[in-house]
Design an enzyme around this catalytic site. Structure first.
Site, PDB file in Angstrom:
ATOM      1  N   SER A 194      36.815  34.998  42.500  1.00 26.51           N
ATOM      2  CA  SER A 194      36.298  34.669  43.831  1.00 26.51           C
ATOM      3  C   SER A 194      36.657  35.790  44.786  1.00 26.51           C
ATOM      4  O   SER A 194      37.831  36.135  44.926  1.00 26.51           O
ATOM      5  CB  SER A 194      36.923  33.372  44.352  1.00 26.51           C
ATOM      6  OG  SER A 194      36.581  32.317  43.489  1.00 26.51           O
ATOM      7  N   ARG A 237      46.910  30.689  48.023  1.00 28.99           N
ATOM      8  CA  ARG A 237      46.805  32.103  47.606  1.00 28.99           C
ATOM      9  C   ARG A 237      47.804  32.988  48.351  1.00 28.99           C
ATOM     10  O   ARG A 237      47.495  34.114  48.746  1.00 28.99           O
ATOM     11  CB  ARG A 237      45.371  32.641  47.781  1.00 28.99           C
ATOM     12  CG  ARG A 237      44.320  31.842  47.059  1.00 28.99           C
ATOM     13  CD  ARG A 237      44.442  31.909  45.540  1.00 28.99           C
ATOM     14  NE  ARG A 237      43.475  31.020  44.930  1.00 28.99           N
ATOM     15  CZ  ARG A 237      43.752  29.769  44.551  1.00 28.99           C
ATOM     16  NH1 ARG A 237      44.974  29.284  44.662  1.00 28.99           N
ATOM     17  NH2 ARG A 237      42.819  29.006  44.017  1.00 28.99           N
ATOM     18  N   GLU A 243      39.979  37.226  49.183  1.00 25.22           N
ATOM     19  CA  GLU A 243      41.077  36.765  48.324  1.00 25.22           C
ATOM     20  C   GLU A 243      41.548  37.950  47.481  1.00 25.22           C
ATOM     21  O   GLU A 243      42.716  38.096  47.168  1.00 25.22           O
ATOM     22  CB  GLU A 243      40.572  35.630  47.418  1.00 25.22           C
ATOM     23  CG  GLU A 243      41.611  35.161  46.430  1.00 25.22           C
ATOM     24  CD  GLU A 243      41.219  33.875  45.708  1.00 25.22           C
ATOM     25  OE1 GLU A 243      40.599  32.992  46.316  1.00 25.22           O
ATOM     26  OE2 GLU A 243      41.532  33.784  44.507  1.00 25.22           O
TER      27      GLU A 243
HETATM   28  C1  FAD Z   1      36.712  36.034  36.099  1.00 25.20           C
HETATM   29  C2  FAD Z   1      37.879  35.737  36.996  1.00 25.20           C
HETATM   30  C3  FAD Z   1      38.195  34.417  37.297  1.00 25.20           C
HETATM   31  C4  FAD Z   1      39.283  34.120  38.134  1.00 25.20           C
HETATM   32  N1  FAD Z   1      39.565  32.818  38.390  1.00 25.20           N
HETATM   33  C5  FAD Z   1      40.617  32.524  39.183  1.00 25.20           C
HETATM   34  C6  FAD Z   1      40.953  31.160  39.474  1.00 25.20           C
HETATM   35  O1  FAD Z   1      40.328  30.208  38.991  1.00 25.20           O
HETATM   36  N2  FAD Z   1      42.011  30.928  40.301  1.00 25.20           N
HETATM   37  C7  FAD Z   1      42.746  31.929  40.857  1.00 25.20           C
HETATM   38  O2  FAD Z   1      43.703  31.651  41.595  1.00 25.20           O
HETATM   39  N3  FAD Z   1      42.452  33.231  40.594  1.00 25.20           N
HETATM   40  C8  FAD Z   1      41.417  33.538  39.787  1.00 25.20           C
HETATM   41  N4  FAD Z   1      41.118  34.861  39.534  1.00 25.20           N
HETATM   42  C9  FAD Z   1      41.905  35.934  40.187  1.00 25.20           C
HETATM   43  C10 FAD Z   1      43.134  36.401  39.386  1.00 25.20           C
HETATM   44  O3  FAD Z   1      42.946  36.224  37.985  1.00 25.20           O
HETATM   45  C11 FAD Z   1      44.405  35.685  39.821  1.00 25.20           C
HETATM   46  O4  FAD Z   1      44.678  35.895  41.198  1.00 25.20           O
HETATM   47  C12 FAD Z   1      45.627  36.149  39.006  1.00 25.20           C
HETATM   48  O5  FAD Z   1      46.697  35.287  39.246  1.00 25.20           O
HETATM   49  C13 FAD Z   1      46.045  37.573  39.317  1.00 25.20           C
HETATM   50  O6  FAD Z   1      46.984  37.962  38.335  1.00 25.20           O
HETATM   51  P1  FAD Z   1      47.091  39.494  37.882  1.00 25.20           P
HETATM   52  O7  FAD Z   1      48.209  39.602  36.923  1.00 25.20           O
HETATM   53  O8  FAD Z   1      45.778  39.975  37.393  1.00 25.20           O
HETATM   54  O9  FAD Z   1      47.482  40.161  39.270  1.00 25.20           O
HETATM   55  P2  FAD Z   1      46.998  41.556  39.844  1.00 25.20           P
HETATM   56  O10 FAD Z   1      45.523  41.501  40.089  1.00 25.20           O
HETATM   57  O11 FAD Z   1      47.515  42.654  39.031  1.00 25.20           O
HETATM   58  O12 FAD Z   1      47.734  41.528  41.266  1.00 25.20           O
HETATM   59  C14 FAD Z   1      47.372  40.587  42.249  1.00 25.20           C
HETATM   60  C15 FAD Z   1      48.396  40.600  43.385  1.00 25.20           C
HETATM   61  O13 FAD Z   1      49.640  40.125  42.880  1.00 25.20           O
HETATM   62  C16 FAD Z   1      50.652  41.132  43.013  1.00 25.20           C
HETATM   63  N5  FAD Z   1      51.447  41.075  41.785  1.00 25.20           N
HETATM   64  C17 FAD Z   1      50.999  41.132  40.506  1.00 25.20           C
HETATM   65  N6  FAD Z   1      52.029  40.999  39.652  1.00 25.20           N
HETATM   66  C18 FAD Z   1      53.140  40.874  40.397  1.00 25.20           C
HETATM   67  C19 FAD Z   1      54.519  40.729  40.099  1.00 25.20           C
HETATM   68  N7  FAD Z   1      54.974  40.661  38.855  1.00 25.20           N
HETATM   69  N8  FAD Z   1      55.386  40.652  41.138  1.00 25.20           N
HETATM   70  C20 FAD Z   1      54.954  40.710  42.402  1.00 25.20           C
HETATM   71  N9  FAD Z   1      53.660  40.838  42.757  1.00 25.20           N
HETATM   72  C21 FAD Z   1      52.767  40.927  41.760  1.00 25.20           C
HETATM   73  C22 FAD Z   1      49.914  42.445  43.166  1.00 25.20           C
HETATM   74  O14 FAD Z   1      50.673  43.381  43.897  1.00 25.20           O
HETATM   75  C23 FAD Z   1      48.675  41.984  43.939  1.00 25.20           C
HETATM   76  O15 FAD Z   1      48.959  41.858  45.312  1.00 25.20           O
HETATM   77  C24 FAD Z   1      40.048  35.178  38.682  1.00 25.20           C
HETATM   78  C25 FAD Z   1      39.721  36.506  38.377  1.00 25.20           C
HETATM   79  C26 FAD Z   1      38.655  36.785  37.540  1.00 25.20           C
HETATM   80  C27 FAD Z   1      38.341  38.222  37.202  1.00 25.20           C
END
Ligand code: FAD
Length: 306
Positions: A227, A177, A297
């Protein structure tokens, strides 16, 4: 520093009125459905626009944060001072042989589907992760014993000076992560994944199986950010929380999910303050019972409400 109206007007000139929002509630941009207003939220449509926004912010010393689908964010109730750059309008996918090239705003579930359509295997693990490609690279998102580091070949990023760079997998420093993206404040605009030709039905069955397992085990019916805590070395956060009898514990509308104690969910109108109090309660109790430190996380950003 310039005031946010001035900055907003400058951005309207740069990327169009339809891509600039002022005083935008972040609860509309996060899967937790929580978070106060961002001064400015922009949705650029090209790499050049992202670069120009970043360069402008750097030149005028304006704080900015990059987001994707907001599925790993807890935005505090006072919102965000400065600029939120939301990259969901960078949403093209291309497939060249066994290479899949996705812009940062593509949902990873859509990447899984595109890989299936092209009979490419390797990306099934991500089918139920509700984030975008950029967020998945930044977080090295993973599930079911795989993660982004197993499939990524390279990524195009914008550095803190506003320059476009192509980073190899090694240069991305993907850990649990964590990544060079978070460490050095890069902005991911594109990622190239190296997949392998597989069998359509096998890939499809795997995706369906993983989706079913997620639905059974996770409280997908409530807003959350997945999580809440990272997996502590040698333990599972959910098991520790359950063993402390914290399942169902509440602060206001924030609740430790009864279905999956690794998730804190929003049962209706939870505030970030309530979620943060519950996070602290869980951390304190688990530490007192087992001597294990839990680290979020979920990325916690923004300001408290006065
Ligand atoms: C129901 C549910 C289930 C989930 N299951 C999982 C799982 O199984 N495994 C897992 O790893 N995660 C899981 N997650 C968490 C999440 O979906 C992941 O971490 C996902 O990769 C985040 O992507 P996002 O586009 O939503 O990022 P955001 O939430 O928008 O951002 C997350 C972080 O990434 C940075 N960021 C986002 N986009 C960029 C970019 N283009 N460039 C640089 N930095 C950036 C942001 O600044 C922030 O620090 C889950 C979440 C939910 C709600």
């Amino acid at each position: 520093m310039k005031n946010y109206l001035e900055i907003g007007n400058q951005f309207i000139t740069m990327i169009g009125k339809e891509n600039v929002l002022l005083k935008e509630p972040m609860c509309s941009h996060t899967s937790f459905k929580v978070g106060g207003p961002a001064d400015i939220l922009v949705t650029p449509e090209s790499y050049e626009d992202v670069q120009n926004i970043i360069k402008y912010c750097i030149n005028y010393n304006i704080p900015y944060i990059i987001i994707g689908n907001g599925s790993n964010l807890l935005v505090k109730d006072g919102g965000i001072r400065g600029v939120v750059v939301k990259l969901t309008k960078l949403n093209k996918i291309e497939i060249e042989g066994e290479k899949l090239i996705a812009q940062s705003g593509v949902l990873v579930s859509d990447v899984s589907q595109a890989a299936l359509n092209a009979t490419l295997t390797g990306f099934e693990f991500a089918c139920g992760i509700p984030g975008c490609v950029g967020g998945a690279v930044a977080m090295n998102a993973g599930a079911y014993i795989s993660d982004v580091s197993n499939v990524i070949q390279s990524a195009v990023v914008i550095d803190k000076e506003g320059n476009l760079k192509n980073l190899s997998k090694d240069e991305l420093e993907l850990g649990y992560r964590n990544s060079a993206v978070l460490k050095y404040g890069y902005t991911v605009v594109e990622a190239t994944f190296k997949l392998v030709t597989g069998d359509y039905d096998t890939i499809k069955n795997k995706i369906e199986d993983l989706q079913k397992r997620r639905k059974e085990k996770q409280p997908l019916e409530y807003p959350s950010a997945g999580s809440t805590f990272k997996r502590p070395e040698g333990y599972f956060a959910g098991k520790l929380i359950e063993d402390c009898n914290l399942k169902g514990s509440k602060v206001g509308d924030a609740e430790v999910s009864v279905k999956h104690s690794g998730f804190i969910i929003n049962k209706g109108n939870a505030t970030a303050k309530e979620i943060l109090s519950l996070i602290s309660l869980v951390q304190k109790t688990v530490y007192e019972e087992f001597g294990v430190e839990l680290h979020p996380e979920v990325r916690i950003i923004g300001e408290e409400k006065n």
